[in-house]
Design an enzyme around this catalytic site. Structure first.
Site, PDB file in Angstrom:
ATOM      1  N   HIS A 189      35.662 -49.378  63.458  1.00 29.24           N
ATOM      2  CA  HIS A 189      35.866 -48.282  62.571  1.00 29.24           C
ATOM      3  C   HIS A 189      36.554 -48.813  61.068  1.00 29.24           C
ATOM      4  CE1 HIS A 189      34.903 -45.334  65.819  1.00 29.24           C
ATOM      5  NE2 HIS A 189      34.222 -44.718  64.805  1.00 29.24           N
ATOM      6  N   ARG A 332      32.242 -33.338  62.854  1.00 27.69           N
ATOM      7  CA  ARG A 332      32.238 -33.719  64.455  1.00 27.69           C
ATOM      8  C   ARG A 332      33.448 -33.541  64.584  1.00 27.69           C
ATOM      9  NH1 ARG A 332      31.461 -39.943  65.709  1.00 27.69           N
ATOM     10  NH2 ARG A 332      33.446 -40.038  64.656  1.00 27.69           N
ATOM     11  N   GLU A 431      25.592 -40.771  72.642  1.00 28.52           N
ATOM     12  CA  GLU A 431      26.041 -42.127  72.324  1.00 28.52           C
ATOM     13  C   GLU A 431      26.747 -42.950  73.617  1.00 28.52           C
ATOM     14  OE1 GLU A 431      29.391 -41.770  69.599  1.00 28.52           O
ATOM     15  OE2 GLU A 431      30.144 -39.972  70.433  1.00 28.52           O
ATOM     16  N   ASN A 454      26.525 -46.766  67.451  1.00 30.55           N
ATOM     17  CA  ASN A 454      27.528 -47.800  67.373  1.00 30.55           C
ATOM     18  C   ASN A 454      28.041 -47.591  68.877  1.00 30.55           C
ATOM     19  OD1 ASN A 454      27.174 -47.944  64.663  1.00 30.55           O
ATOM     20  ND2 ASN A 454      28.817 -46.379  64.155  1.00 30.55           N
ATOM     21  N   ASP A 455      28.088 -46.502  69.243  1.00 28.86           N
ATOM     22  CA  ASP A 455      28.757 -46.508  70.702  1.00 28.86           C
ATOM     23  C   ASP A 455      27.568 -46.776  71.648  1.00 28.86           C
ATOM     24  OD1 ASP A 455      31.564 -46.149  70.646  1.00 28.86           O
ATOM     25  OD2 ASP A 455      31.137 -44.397  69.658  1.00 28.86           O
ATOM     26  N   CYS A 502      22.886 -41.263  63.605  1.00 31.02           N
ATOM     27  CA  CYS A 502      24.106 -41.561  62.424  1.00 31.02           C
ATOM     28  C   CYS A 502      24.901 -42.696  62.887  1.00 31.02           C
ATOM     29  CB  CYS A 502      24.902 -40.164  62.485  1.00 31.02           C
ATOM     30  SG  CYS A 502      25.670 -39.923  64.120  1.00 31.02           S
TER      31      CYS A 502
END
Ligand code: PEP
Ligand code: MG
Length: 576
Positions: A189, A332, A431, A454-455, A502
């Site tokens: 992040h 979110r 994710e 990403n996750d 995303c």
């Protein structure tokens, strides 16, 4: 030349501002006899400042969350009042004639050593409290010594061992030309926030804090992940030229602004933007994106002294929603935990924070915080096109429970006659591998999916997304990751819902090419990447992307996939 991981694009040239490793590397400074009382006073002032900071946070936490969560602050206050702790540090200053930081560190070491010899877990927790408290004291000492936070005049490049997402979110964009850290990965992040703020960054550069001295001239190449210290005239000139080229390239991309993300053979993909801060809406509008595909709302909570009120959140969401209307904004819910922490909301120390109390788990365990956020989101939905999305869903029960809380909040607002969108769409982030595997059934309970690659990469491949030591294993082109994505897209379409991606993968042109070919309906990328992804979409035929994705899904190693994608893409683009 120091090689690291490219984390945020752009090239910066400037003076280095090297941040100390705070408690990790406190240096002993000898103080002259006549300066000793001044130094003791400096410590006393930091103690007082820390006490009042903590008292304020404590009151707020009691009010917003509850007495139990505020216990940590009582422990801090007790320690600060304890002459055995701060008094010991003052004694060391006077006896050994040393700086306050060093004295504090010495007392901290004595305490931690004492606690480490005891197996009692309660006392072990106390050792952690002391470490947290010393961090706060050191911060206040540092601020006092430097005469405030923004002490370094002019603009500079930060060189640090580590920077948290919260540190990065707090950066003054006008003054920070870029940063380099020893730790981190490109999907952390910290890197994501740097890209949002458009601050060039290189992470995972080993020993950079030792290689650079405060005031050195530094070139930071966020494109290639390189840091050059005290460069030659020739290198400086070359980088200035490279920087000019980047500006020309960005200008050329602006011409695409008004055009849709549509392939030459007529396939339209929605191209949205991810944001962390309401101020980014300007950049989103500037790029003419189709909406906000992901608003990471936790950044409203970070870097505050206390939990943001419902009103604070409502104002932030409403401003984004109103400016974007009629385009959609996907809000979110809170994703704290992992690499994002709140100073006023203590999560017990975890061995594996990414596998711990994070995201929807934290929200479900703190229904007051969750409901307060949902109320703010729903109220904002009356002002435009809002979608609500839950992060880190791992099973069907979680989505049921989250939706139940949402319904309760809706009923409460309806009773109070507060306006909100009763048809607000609720989506699920896919994710975690378990969610991708169960996506066919989860799709029946969701209005849309958003794949958080990403996750998904981190959890599928068991690679910490922020750990430079394993950055080489973090591979979006891994066949297992691509197959999970494909399965998720198929599940969504089978159940007639839309699916977006995303994660950062969507903003990488060659990967966006494959995602498009796999059939995603929407790509949501950082505002700075919208136009480059649009250029890619406008230069490939969907039929080619489809064929390439089909081929890629048959391959079983990352190397073969990478070779295929780059080869194919180069061929398609050069043949045009
Ligand atoms: C993701 O995991 O891909 C995602 C978009 O969410 P975040 O990066 O905030 O974890
Ligand atoms: Mg995520």
């Amino acid at each position: 030349m120091h090689k690291g991981i490219a984390a945020s694009p752009g090239i910066s040239i400037g003076r280095a501002h090297v941040l100390s490793k705070k408690s990790a590397s406190i240096i002993r400074r000898n103080i002259e006899e006549e300066g000793v009382e001044e130094e003791a006073k400096r410590l006393a002032a930091a103690v007082e400042k820390t006490k009042s900071d903590i008292a304020i946070i404590k009151e707020k936490v009691i009010y917003d969350i509850g007495n139990k969560e505020a216990e940590i602050f009582n422990a801090y206050l007790l320690l600060l009042d304890d002459t055995g702790f701060t008094g010991k540090a003052a004694n060391i200053i006077r006896k050994e004639k040393v700086n306050a930081e060093y004295a504090l560190k010495k007392v901290q070491n004595d305490y931690t050593e004492f606690f480490s010899r005891i197996s009692d877990s309660y006392l072990k927790e106390k050792a952690r409290d002391i470490n947290g408290l010393v961090e706060k004291l050191l911060n206040n000492l540092e601020a006092a010594a430097e005469g405030g936070e923004n002490v370094r005049p002019g603009k500079y490049i930060i060189i640090a061992h580590d920077l948290s997402p919260a540190d990065t979110a707090d950066m003054d964009k006008e003054r920070v030309l870029g940063f380099a850290t020893e730790t981190g990965g490109s999907a952390s992040h910290t890197a994501i926030v740097a890209r949002s703020l458009e601050i060039p960054a290189v992470v995972g550069v080993s020993n950079i804090t030792s290689a650079v001295k405060d005031g050195d001239t530094v070139i930071l190449d966020g494109e290639k992940g390189i840091v050059v210290v005290n460069p030659s005239e020739k290198a400086l000139e070359a980088y200035k030229q490279a920087r000019k080229k980047l500006i020309v390239k960005a200008r050329a991309l602006k011409r695409l602004k008004k055009l849709d993300a549509i392939t030459p053979d007529g396939y339209r993909i929605l191209l949205s933007a991810n944001i962390e801060f309401p101020e980014e809406v300007g950049a989103v509008q500037e790029s003419n994106a189709d909406g906000v595909g992901l608003y990471r709302t936790e950044f409203i909570y970070i870097n505050k002294m206390n939990l943001p009120s419902e009103e604070d959140q409502f104002v932030a969401y409403k401003s984004v929603v109103e400016k974007m209307a009629p385009k959609p904004v996907t809000l979110r819910t809170l994703d704290i935990g992992g690499d994002k922490f709140l100073p006023y909301f203590k999560i017990s120390p975890e061995q594996n924070p990414y596998l711990g109390l994070r995201a929807i788990r934290l929200s479900m365990q703190n229904p007051n915080i969750f409901k307060l956020q949902l109320r703010a989101m729903l109220r904002a939905s009356a002002f435009g096109n809002v979608k609500i999305m839950f992060p880190m869903i791992t099973n069907l029960e979680e989505i049921d429970e989250a939706k139940k809380v949402l319904r309760e909040v809706m009923e409460e607002l309806a009773r109070k006659k507060v306006a909100f969108d009763r048809d607000v769409k609720t989506g699920v982030m896919i994710e975690v591998p378990s969610a991708a595997i169960m996506s066919d059934e989860i799709a029946k309970k969701a209005d849309f999916f958003s794949i958080g690659t990403n996750d998904l990469i981190q959890y599928t491949l068991a690679v910490d997304r922020g750990n430079e030591a394993v950055a080489g294993y973090y591979n979006p082109m891994n066949p297992a990751v691509l197959r999970l994505i494909k399965k998720t897209i198929e599940s969504a379409h089978k159940n007639n819902i839309k699916v977006s991606v995303c994660g950062e993968m969507a903003g990488t042109p060659e990967l966006a090419f494959i995602l498009a070919g796999m059939g995603v309906d929407e790509l949501s990328v950082s505002p700075a990447s919208v136009l480059s992804v649009k250029r890619l979409i406008r230069s490939i035929d969907f039929k080619d992307a489809l064929a390439a994705a089909d081929e890629v899904l048959k391959l079983s190693t990352s190397d073969k996939i990478k070779e295929y994608i780059t080869g194919r893409l180069i061929k398609i683009i050069y043949e045009k």
